[in-house]
Design a protein around this motif. Structure first.
Motif, PDB file in Angstrom:
ATOM      1  N   VAL A 225     -44.436  -7.455 -53.953  1.00 14.07           N
ATOM      2  CA  VAL A 225     -44.352  -7.776 -52.503  1.00 14.07           C
ATOM      3  C   VAL A 225     -42.967  -7.506 -52.099  1.00 14.07           C
ATOM      4  O   VAL A 225     -42.002  -7.207 -52.870  1.00 14.07           O
ATOM      5  CB  VAL A 225     -44.379  -9.254 -52.264  1.00 14.07           C
ATOM      6  N   CYS A 226     -42.491  -7.393 -50.641  1.00 15.52           N
ATOM      7  CA  CYS A 226     -41.465  -7.027 -50.206  1.00 15.52           C
ATOM      8  C   CYS A 226     -40.318  -8.241 -50.189  1.00 15.52           C
ATOM      9  O   CYS A 226     -40.877  -9.225 -49.982  1.00 15.52           O
ATOM     10  CB  CYS A 226     -41.464  -6.548 -48.692  1.00 15.52           C
ATOM     11  N   GLY A 227     -39.156  -8.073 -50.501  1.00 17.46           N
ATOM     12  CA  GLY A 227     -38.177  -8.953 -50.337  1.00 17.46           C
ATOM     13  C   GLY A 227     -38.036  -9.678 -49.199  1.00 17.46           C
ATOM     14  O   GLY A 227     -37.480 -10.707 -49.110  1.00 17.46           O
ATOM     15  N   HIS A 228     -38.400  -9.044 -48.066  1.00 21.20           N
ATOM     16  CA  HIS A 228     -38.241  -9.481 -46.786  1.00 21.20           C
ATOM     17  C   HIS A 228     -39.651  -9.558 -45.930  1.00 21.20           C
ATOM     18  O   HIS A 228     -39.928  -8.457 -45.723  1.00 21.20           O
ATOM     19  CB  HIS A 228     -37.346  -8.819 -46.054  1.00 21.20           C
ATOM     20  N   PRO A 229     -40.414 -10.635 -46.130  1.00 23.12           N
ATOM     21  CA  PRO A 229     -41.820 -10.739 -45.419  1.00 23.12           C
ATOM     22  C   PRO A 229     -41.611 -10.296 -44.054  1.00 23.12           C
ATOM     23  O   PRO A 229     -40.480 -10.434 -43.293  1.00 23.12           O
ATOM     24  CB  PRO A 229     -41.904 -12.262 -45.378  1.00 23.12           C
ATOM     25  N   GLU A 230     -42.706  -9.414 -43.355  1.00 23.94           N
ATOM     26  CA  GLU A 230     -42.527  -9.220 -42.203  1.00 23.94           C
ATOM     27  C   GLU A 230     -43.976  -8.081 -42.231  1.00 23.94           C
ATOM     28  O   GLU A 230     -44.647  -8.182 -41.167  1.00 23.94           O
ATOM     29  CB  GLU A 230     -41.564  -8.190 -41.950  1.00 23.94           C
ATOM     30  N   ILE A 231     -44.242  -7.454 -43.253  1.00 21.88           N
ATOM     31  CA  ILE A 231     -45.522  -6.605 -43.319  1.00 21.88           C
ATOM     32  C   ILE A 231     -46.781  -7.545 -43.059  1.00 21.88           C
ATOM     33  O   ILE A 231     -47.691  -7.057 -42.713  1.00 21.88           O
ATOM     34  CB  ILE A 231     -45.405  -5.820 -44.683  1.00 21.88           C
ATOM     35  N   GLU A 232     -46.653  -8.770 -43.419  1.00 12.84           N
ATOM     36  CA  GLU A 232     -47.978  -9.664 -43.390  1.00 12.84           C
ATOM     37  C   GLU A 232     -48.267  -9.708 -41.896  1.00 12.84           C
ATOM     38  O   GLU A 232     -49.389  -9.452 -41.549  1.00 12.84           O
ATOM     39  CB  GLU A 232     -47.560 -10.986 -44.050  1.00 12.84           C
ATOM     40  N   VAL A 233     -47.330 -10.111 -41.126  1.00 14.31           N
ATOM     41  CA  VAL A 233     -47.727 -10.470 -39.649  1.00 14.31           C
ATOM     42  C   VAL A 233     -48.308  -9.121 -39.028  1.00 14.31           C
ATOM     43  O   VAL A 233     -49.144  -9.104 -38.329  1.00 14.31           O
ATOM     44  CB  VAL A 233     -46.617 -11.003 -38.721  1.00 14.31           C
ATOM     45  N   ALA A 234     -47.337  -7.819 -39.436  1.00 15.95           N
ATOM     46  CA  ALA A 234     -47.943  -6.804 -38.871  1.00 15.95           C
ATOM     47  C   ALA A 234     -49.402  -6.360 -39.176  1.00 15.95           C
ATOM     48  O   ALA A 234     -50.100  -5.750 -38.237  1.00 15.95           O
ATOM     49  CB  ALA A 234     -46.769  -5.744 -39.245  1.00 15.95           C
ATOM     50  N   LEU A 235     -49.645  -6.259 -40.414  1.00 22.02           N
ATOM     51  CA  LEU A 235     -50.807  -5.805 -40.967  1.00 22.02           C
ATOM     52  C   LEU A 235     -52.163  -6.543 -40.313  1.00 22.02           C
ATOM     53  O   LEU A 235     -53.008  -6.167 -39.751  1.00 22.02           O
ATOM     54  CB  LEU A 235     -51.175  -5.991 -42.501  1.00 22.02           C
ATOM     55  N   VAL A 236     -51.886  -8.017 -40.255  1.00 20.14           N
ATOM     56  CA  VAL A 236     -52.970  -8.941 -39.507  1.00 20.14           C
ATOM     57  C   VAL A 236     -52.876  -8.616 -37.987  1.00 20.14           C
ATOM     58  O   VAL A 236     -54.041  -8.287 -37.563  1.00 20.14           O
ATOM     59  CB  VAL A 236     -52.610 -10.065 -39.528  1.00 20.14           C
ATOM     60  N   GLU A 237     -51.937  -7.978 -37.458  1.00 22.31           N
ATOM     61  CA  GLU A 237     -52.053  -7.687 -35.961  1.00 22.31           C
ATOM     62  C   GLU A 237     -52.774  -6.444 -35.875  1.00 22.31           C
ATOM     63  O   GLU A 237     -53.425  -6.130 -34.799  1.00 22.31           O
ATOM     64  CB  GLU A 237     -50.592  -7.794 -35.360  1.00 22.31           C
TER      65      GLU A 237
END
Length: 632
Positions: free
Chosen positions: A193-205
């Motif tokens: 996983v990335c040390g800084h979450p952000e990819i998660e919201v982006a991929l869902v959107e």
């Protein structure tokens, strides 16, 4: 399993769930026409976004992409995540184009996109800090490298383009990058996983915007991997990047505040789109406890400077408040998702408090300088930042034009560009107004009937909110207006007291009909839970949703904010957007040792205390300030 909704039916908004109790309205359906938020949108579009473009060009973050083409990245500038701020700026531009149609911004997006597209590798990988000769290998530092974080902001910029009607080259670049992430980190790929979450919201959107299920599946995989110790243990512990406890098992938000809140938003998105009630409930549980025990009166989050993190429960020192602007933006993201999913308008209280007292506090009145952190007490007046120099965020006591880490200016810019998307929602047979600003709303209810209203208000200084129907739906419908917690029992709807968190009118409307909500926006004195040791024995003053403060600029010459007291039993009178309270000046006795036997305090000298909106502090030059005031 809910059916994914493609971009053809999605609103022009940053969050567009395929299912939920309420449907958000887009920038084409809600137009803010003036008032507090209208002015900030104007400044954002005409000053802040161009300001960000100027600085990102000047410090070389845009130029990094050209250096990648020229093979001169040994001269790369900025931190490892500098690419992300270029992407956030483009996202802000995209929403502003969607809101205003600005042709200059549209041309600038095309120019930046053409440059970025040339840097992308054939397999979709895109980053200026990794993967080239003389640079660290790809994904060699997931803990700190921010590669997936940068991709996330690229994707969110592309979603903004899609939602505003542009299926362009930027979208193609982002989709190739997302496909690369799915291939590289899918079930058979890297277990990380990335040390800084952000990819998660982006991929869902992106899944919502394109209808491609694989992006949602990858986001879910990232959420499920989090908390299983795939990232290295560090000085602050794995909780710093939420890799200590699986999301489903955590009981409170902890670690780096922005990371924790971005992860919470992404987990909520995954839960909504997959029908995962257990995951949804886990995040609600964490966020509710965080609001109750780890949040400042401003709505700000994060009380540790060294790791930009949450403290323990009730560890909320006002002078050491970190309360990063980006954490405020992220908290708004979480609360808004909860409102859409549950239909509970009370989540709008969190959105409102945080927007007025954290996000709106960051930019200067002219939109060209920003706070990175938002403390609630400043003991020493800062020096004005050099308008031509980059500031170190930790050393800035006044708003600065740019920072070595400038995540906050672009985050404010993209949020202000989308403010209209947080104002209202619809259900099958009703319109809900969550935030109050002069605006027009023209939309369709869930059952297809058209409804239009015009909202007139001087909020937050004035308490009347008048909703006039301009297009009446056929048959019975409902207009629902959020009543903030501080107004319940004192608010009135068309003259009748409202005893709950929502004021509702259900009837057959006609064009010209008006509904009037009156909120008690006069000043009120509030105290903290006794367990917040740092402010025990003090009070704060709020006016409507706005937190007020005492600023040295408004005190007699030579008087400091630490030398005043407030009388909490005396009436506090409104004055302009702020208030005037009865207080006192306390004589300070200088001692060689600051501890002594308890003794009576020196006599007080009566003083009228001018209180100003916290979000306006330091706009008149260097000053000291405090929100929590000792009592007489």
């Amino acid at each position: 399993m809910s059916t994914m909704v493609g971009r053809q039916t999605a609103p022009i908004a940053p969050v567009a769930p395929s299912t939920g109790a309420l449907r958000p309205l887009g920038l084409d359906e809600v137009r803010i026409t003036g008032g507090f938020w209208g002015e900030r949108q104007h400044v954002n579009g005409t000053a802040s976004i161009p300001h960000c473009d100027h600085w990102e060009t000047r410090v070389g973050w845009v130029g990094n992409f050209q250096r990648a083409l020229d093979g001169t990245l040994e001269h790369r500038t900025g931190r490892e995540f500098a690419d992300s701020d270029v992407y956030k700026m483009i996202e802000a531009m995209a929403w502003e184009v969607g809101r205003t149609g600005d042709p200059a911004l549209e041309a600038r997006i095309a120019e930046l996109t053409a440059l970025i597209a040339q840097v992308q590798e054939p397999d979709g990988y895109l980053n200026t800090h990794f993967g080239r000769p003389g640079q660290p290998p790809r994904y060699s530092d997931l803990a700190w490298g921010h590669e997936l974080y940068c991709v996330g902001h690229l994707i969110q910029a592309a979603v903004a383009r899609l939602r505003t009607g542009h299926d362009d080259e930027l979208v193609a670049v982002a989709r190739r990058a997302a496909d690369h992430v799915c291939a590289e980190f899918g079930p058979d790929g890297r277990d990380g996983v990335c040390g800084h979450p952000e990819i998660e919201v982006a991929l869902v959107e992106l899944a919502r915007a394109t209808g491609e299920r694989r992006y949602l599946d990858q986001a879910r995989l990232f959420v499920e991997r989090r908390g299983r110790g795939t990232l290295p243990d560090i000085e602050f512990g794995r909780e710093y990047y939420q890799d200590d406890v699986p999301v489903r098992e955590a009981t409170v938000l902890r670690g780096h505040a922005v990371r924790a809140l971005y992860l919470a938003a992404g987990a909520l998105d995954v839960a909504v789109e997959t029908g995962d009630d257990e995951l949804f409930a886990a995040v609600v549980r964490q966020y509710e406890r965080t609001l109750a025990r780890r949040t400042y009166v401003t709505g700000g989050m994060g009380s540790h400077h060294q790791d930009e993190a949450f403290g323990e429960d009730f560890e909320l020192p006002p002078d050491r408040a970190y309360s990063e602007t980006c954490a405020g933006v992220a908290s708004v993201m979480v609360a808004w998702r909860l409102a859409l999913a549950t239909g509970d308008l009370a989540w709008g209280d969190v959105v409102e408090r945080t927007l007025y007292n954290v996000v709106a506090t960051s930019p200067a009145a002219d939109g060209r300088a920003f706070f990175y952190t938002n403390p609630l007490h400043k003991r020493v007046a800062g020096e004005a930042a050099d308008p031509d120099e980059v500031s170190a965020r930790a050393l800035s006591r006044l708003r600065a034009p740019w920072f070595e880490v400038s995540c906050c200016p672009t985050n404010v810019a993209r949020t202000f560009a989308t403010l209209g998307a947080y104002v209202a929602t619809v259900s099958d047979d009703g319109l809900q107004v969550h935030q109050y600003a002069p605006c027009t709303i023209d939309t369709a209810l869930g059952d297809g009937r058209r409804i239009g209203v015009e909202v007139a208000t001087g909020y937050p200084v004035e308490g009347d909110v008048v909703v006039r129907v301009t297009t009446a739906p056929e048959g019975e419908a409902e207009i629902a207006l959020r009543v903030p917690a501080w107004a319940v029992g004192a608010a009135t709807l068309d003259g009748t007291r409202v005893d709950g968190p929502v004021a509702r009118v259900r009837r057959t409307f006609a064009a010209g009909d008006e509904v009037r909500l009156t909120l008690p926006v006069g000043p009120r004195v509030v105290a903290a839970d006794d367990r917040v040791d740092a402010v025990r024995g003090t009070v704060a003053v709020e006016r409507g949703p706005v937190v007020l403060c005492v600023e040295s600029t408004d005190l007699p010459e030579g008087l400091q904010v630490d030398e005043v007291r407030i009388d909490p039993t005396a009436p506090v009178e409104p004055a302009g957007p702020g208030a005037v309270a009865r207080g006192a000046r306390v004589a300070v006795v200088e001692r060689p040792w600051p501890y002594d036997d308890a003794s009576p305090a020196p006599a007080d000298e009566p003083l009228d205390l001018v209180l100003t909106p916290y979000h306006d502090w330091a706009n008149r030059g260097p000053s000291t300030m405090r929100v929590w005031l000792p009592t007489t």
